[in-house]
Design a protein around this motif. Structure first.
Motif, PDB file in Angstrom:
ATOM      1  N   MET A 170     -47.290 -13.740  59.902  1.00 43.25           N
ATOM      2  CA  MET A 170     -47.067 -12.310  59.749  1.00 43.25           C
ATOM      3  C   MET A 170     -46.121 -11.992  58.595  1.00 43.25           C
ATOM      4  N   ILE A 171     -45.146 -12.886  58.338  1.00 42.79           N
ATOM      5  CA  ILE A 171     -44.068 -12.584  57.405  1.00 42.79           C
ATOM      6  C   ILE A 171     -44.341 -13.046  55.979  1.00 42.79           C
ATOM      7  N   VAL A 172     -44.938 -14.231  55.804  1.00 43.42           N
ATOM      8  CA  VAL A 172     -44.995 -14.836  54.467  1.00 43.42           C
ATOM      9  C   VAL A 172     -45.932 -14.145  53.468  1.00 43.42           C
ATOM     10  N   PRO A 173     -47.000 -13.456  53.882  1.00 41.55           N
ATOM     11  CA  PRO A 173     -47.821 -12.774  52.868  1.00 41.55           C
ATOM     12  C   PRO A 173     -46.975 -11.818  52.025  1.00 41.55           C
ATOM     13  N   GLY A 174     -47.133 -11.908  50.704  1.00 37.87           N
ATOM     14  CA  GLY A 174     -46.368 -11.040  49.811  1.00 37.87           C
ATOM     15  C   GLY A 174     -44.994 -11.560  49.465  1.00 37.87           C
ATOM     16  N   THR A 175     -44.684 -12.811  49.830  1.00 39.22           N
ATOM     17  CA  THR A 175     -43.374 -13.392  49.538  1.00 39.22           C
ATOM     18  C   THR A 175     -43.534 -14.665  48.710  1.00 39.22           C
ATOM     19  N   ASN A 176     -42.421 -15.118  48.141  1.00 39.99           N
ATOM     20  CA  ASN A 176     -42.414 -16.406  47.441  1.00 39.99           C
ATOM     21  C   ASN A 176     -42.054 -17.496  48.448  1.00 39.99           C
ATOM     22  N   PRO A 177     -42.880 -18.525  48.603  1.00 44.10           N
ATOM     23  CA  PRO A 177     -42.648 -19.545  49.630  1.00 44.10           C
ATOM     24  C   PRO A 177     -41.287 -20.230  49.534  1.00 44.10           C
ATOM     25  N   ARG A 178     -40.855 -20.561  48.318  1.00 44.80           N
ATOM     26  CA  ARG A 178     -39.590 -21.288  48.190  1.00 44.80           C
ATOM     27  C   ARG A 178     -38.383 -20.397  48.472  1.00 44.80           C
ATOM     28  N   ARG A 179     -38.462 -19.118  48.058  1.00 43.58           N
ATOM     29  CA  ARG A 179     -37.333 -18.222  48.331  1.00 43.58           C
ATOM     30  C   ARG A 179     -37.190 -17.954  49.818  1.00 43.58           C
ATOM     31  N   ILE A 180     -38.304 -17.660  50.484  1.00 46.54           N
ATOM     32  CA  ILE A 180     -38.214 -17.343  51.909  1.00 46.54           C
ATOM     33  C   ILE A 180     -37.846 -18.590  52.716  1.00 46.54           C
ATOM     34  N   THR A 181     -38.301 -19.766  52.276  1.00 46.69           N
ATOM     35  CA  THR A 181     -37.952 -21.001  52.968  1.00 46.69           C
ATOM     36  C   THR A 181     -36.475 -21.309  52.800  1.00 46.69           C
ATOM     37  N   THR A 182     -35.923 -21.047  51.625  1.00 50.37           N
ATOM     38  CA  THR A 182     -34.495 -21.278  51.406  1.00 50.37           C
ATOM     39  C   THR A 182     -33.656 -20.405  52.329  1.00 50.37           C
ATOM     40  N   CYS A 183     -34.022 -19.127  52.451  1.00 50.40           N
ATOM     41  CA  CYS A 183     -33.312 -18.246  53.387  1.00 50.40           C
ATOM     42  C   CYS A 183     -33.438 -18.773  54.812  1.00 50.40           C
ATOM     43  N   GLU A 184     -34.621 -19.261  55.145  1.00 46.95           N
ATOM     44  CA  GLU A 184     -34.886 -19.762  56.497  1.00 46.95           C
ATOM     45  C   GLU A 184     -33.998 -20.951  56.845  1.00 46.95           C
ATOM     46  N   GLN A 232     -49.668 -20.789  54.903  1.00 46.01           N
ATOM     47  CA  GLN A 232     -49.996 -19.762  55.889  1.00 46.01           C
ATOM     48  C   GLN A 232     -50.086 -18.361  55.300  1.00 46.01           C
ATOM     49  N   LYS A 233     -49.952 -18.254  53.978  1.00 48.04           N
ATOM     50  CA  LYS A 233     -50.247 -16.979  53.337  1.00 48.04           C
ATOM     51  C   LYS A 233     -51.750 -16.708  53.357  1.00 48.04           C
ATOM     52  N   SER A 234     -52.540 -17.792  53.476  1.00 47.58           N
ATOM     53  CA  SER A 234     -53.993 -17.621  53.449  1.00 47.58           C
ATOM     54  C   SER A 234     -54.703 -18.275  54.635  1.00 47.58           C
ATOM     55  N   ILE A 235     -53.963 -18.962  55.501  1.00 43.12           N
ATOM     56  CA  ILE A 235     -54.561 -19.629  56.658  1.00 43.12           C
ATOM     57  C   ILE A 235     -54.052 -18.958  57.928  1.00 43.12           C
ATOM     58  N   SER A 236     -54.926 -18.664  58.860  1.00 37.03           N
ATOM     59  CA  SER A 236     -54.523 -18.005  60.098  1.00 37.03           C
ATOM     60  C   SER A 236     -53.675 -18.949  60.949  1.00 37.03           C
ATOM     61  N   PRO A 237     -52.796 -18.407  61.800  1.00 41.31           N
ATOM     62  CA  PRO A 237     -51.981 -19.256  62.671  1.00 41.31           C
ATOM     63  C   PRO A 237     -52.800 -20.219  63.528  1.00 41.31           C
ATOM     64  N   THR A 238     -53.934 -19.747  64.061  1.00 46.29           N
ATOM     65  CA  THR A 238     -54.755 -20.615  64.902  1.00 46.29           C
ATOM     66  C   THR A 238     -55.339 -21.767  64.100  1.00 46.29           C
ATOM     67  N   ARG A 239     -55.859 -21.481  62.915  1.00 44.36           N
ATOM     68  CA  ARG A 239     -56.414 -22.532  62.060  1.00 44.36           C
ATOM     69  C   ARG A 239     -55.321 -23.529  61.672  1.00 44.36           C
ATOM     70  N   ALA A 240     -54.133 -23.019  61.342  1.00 45.48           N
ATOM     71  CA  ALA A 240     -53.019 -23.902  60.993  1.00 45.48           C
ATOM     72  C   ALA A 240     -52.652 -24.803  62.168  1.00 45.48           C
ATOM     73  N   THR A 241     -52.671 -24.248  63.369  1.00 47.42           N
ATOM     74  CA  THR A 241     -52.300 -25.012  64.554  1.00 47.42           C
ATOM     75  C   THR A 241     -53.278 -26.147  64.828  1.00 47.42           C
ATOM     76  N   ILE A 242     -54.560 -25.909  64.590  1.00 48.80           N
ATOM     77  CA  ILE A 242     -55.545 -26.971  64.756  1.00 48.80           C
ATOM     78  C   ILE A 242     -55.191 -28.151  63.854  1.00 48.80           C
ATOM     79  N   ILE A 243     -54.730 -27.858  62.630  1.00 47.66           N
ATOM     80  CA  ILE A 243     -54.331 -28.929  61.725  1.00 47.66           C
ATOM     81  C   ILE A 243     -53.040 -29.587  62.212  1.00 47.66           C
ATOM     82  N   TYR A 244     -52.117 -28.789  62.752  1.00 52.21           N
ATOM     83  CA  TYR A 244     -50.852 -29.339  63.236  1.00 52.21           C
ATOM     84  C   TYR A 244     -51.027 -30.328  64.380  1.00 52.21           C
ATOM     85  N   THR A 245     -52.139 -30.236  65.082  1.00 52.17           N
ATOM     86  CA  THR A 245     -52.347 -31.185  66.198  1.00 52.17           C
ATOM     87  C   THR A 245     -52.431 -32.616  65.692  1.00 52.17           C
TER      88      THR A 245
END
Length: 247
Positions: A170-184, A232-245
């Motif tokens: 929900m959050i990462v679309p429209g953000t820079n991955p490295r900047r938001i990850t650094t804040c995280e 996850q800017k372009s992959i849905s949470p469910t699709r990502a979770t299938i890969i995380y398994t």
């Protein structure tokens, strides 16, 4: 493999999933040297330093969305890592991985409730197969012994990790991955150190072995969370979770 991974983002998620899966045993080893909050704090600090050094020019364009979104994700990741790490003080790595796997069937429910997105039947089948695949791979002897404090912490950790995956989508679309990850990861580290006095946890005696594990996992965390935010800017949470398994 090309048929399963239809994009570079999915292939990247598969790679960092392997790193994530290997972290369980390292965390279990680290818990013999120190408390969970200090370890998570040092791990987050190492990740923050690495990301700042690699991405310093990017922070000139840091946005309010990235600060707020990264801080929210940092809070969620802090809770998840702290609970998982604390749980590993009392239970084996195999049992922790087994219980943590219960985040898999939770993700589509959170995605439906928070994003109003209904996963497809194909996605549901993939989730079910991935989840039971994890259960079959775990040694039954390694997950026996009932439910104690460590188990309950890890169960709550699984719920939080499921929430993190959906919030990231929900959050990462429209953000820079490295900047938001650094804040995280910075927020994760700060919260960990601030909470140490509240739990009575103290700074452990210096150990090169512990520092190596914490810094190594910090580098892994920087890479994993950056790739997750990018993918996850372009992959849905469910699709990502299938890969995380694949962890």
């Amino acid at each position: 493999m090309g048929k399963f991974f239809s994009s570079p983002q999915e292939l990247a998620l598969a790679f960092v999933t392997m790193l994530w899966g290997g972290s369980f045993l390292l965390i279990r080893m680290a818990m013999e040297e120190c408390g969970p909050l200090f370890f998570v704090g040092l791990r987050g600090t190492a990740a923050t330093v690495l990301l700042v050094l690699c991405s310093f020019p990017l922070f000139r364009s840091l946005t309010r969305r990235e600060i707020i979104g990264g801080s929210l994700l940092g809070l969620v990741v802090f809770l998840g890592f702290a609970l998982q790490t604390a749980g590993l003080k009392d239970i084996e790595a195999a049992k922790s991985a087994f219980i943590t796997a219960f985040y898999v069937p939770l993700v589509p429910f959170f995605e439906l409730c928070l994003m109003r997105h209904r996963p497809s039947l194909r996605a549901w089948i993939g989730m079910v197969m991935g989840f039971f695949g994890i259960l079959f791979l775990v040694d039954p002897q390694g997950v026996s012994g009932g439910i104690g404090q460590g188990e309950w912490m890890t169960i709550l950790c699984a719920v939080i990790f499921a929430l993190e995956i959906v919030l990231t989508g929900m959050i990462v679309p429209g953000t820079n991955p490295r900047r938001i990850t650094t804040c995280e990861v910075a927020v994760m580290a700060i919260l960990s150190f601030l909470c140490m006095p509240l739990t009575g946890e103290t700074v452990p005696a210096f150990s090169w072995f512990f520092v190596a594990i914490a810094c190594g996992l910090g580098c892994m965390t920087a890479l994993i969370q950056s790739v997750v935010a990018w993918a996850q800017k372009s992959i849905s949470p469910t699709r990502a979770t299938i890969i995380y398994t694949g962890e």
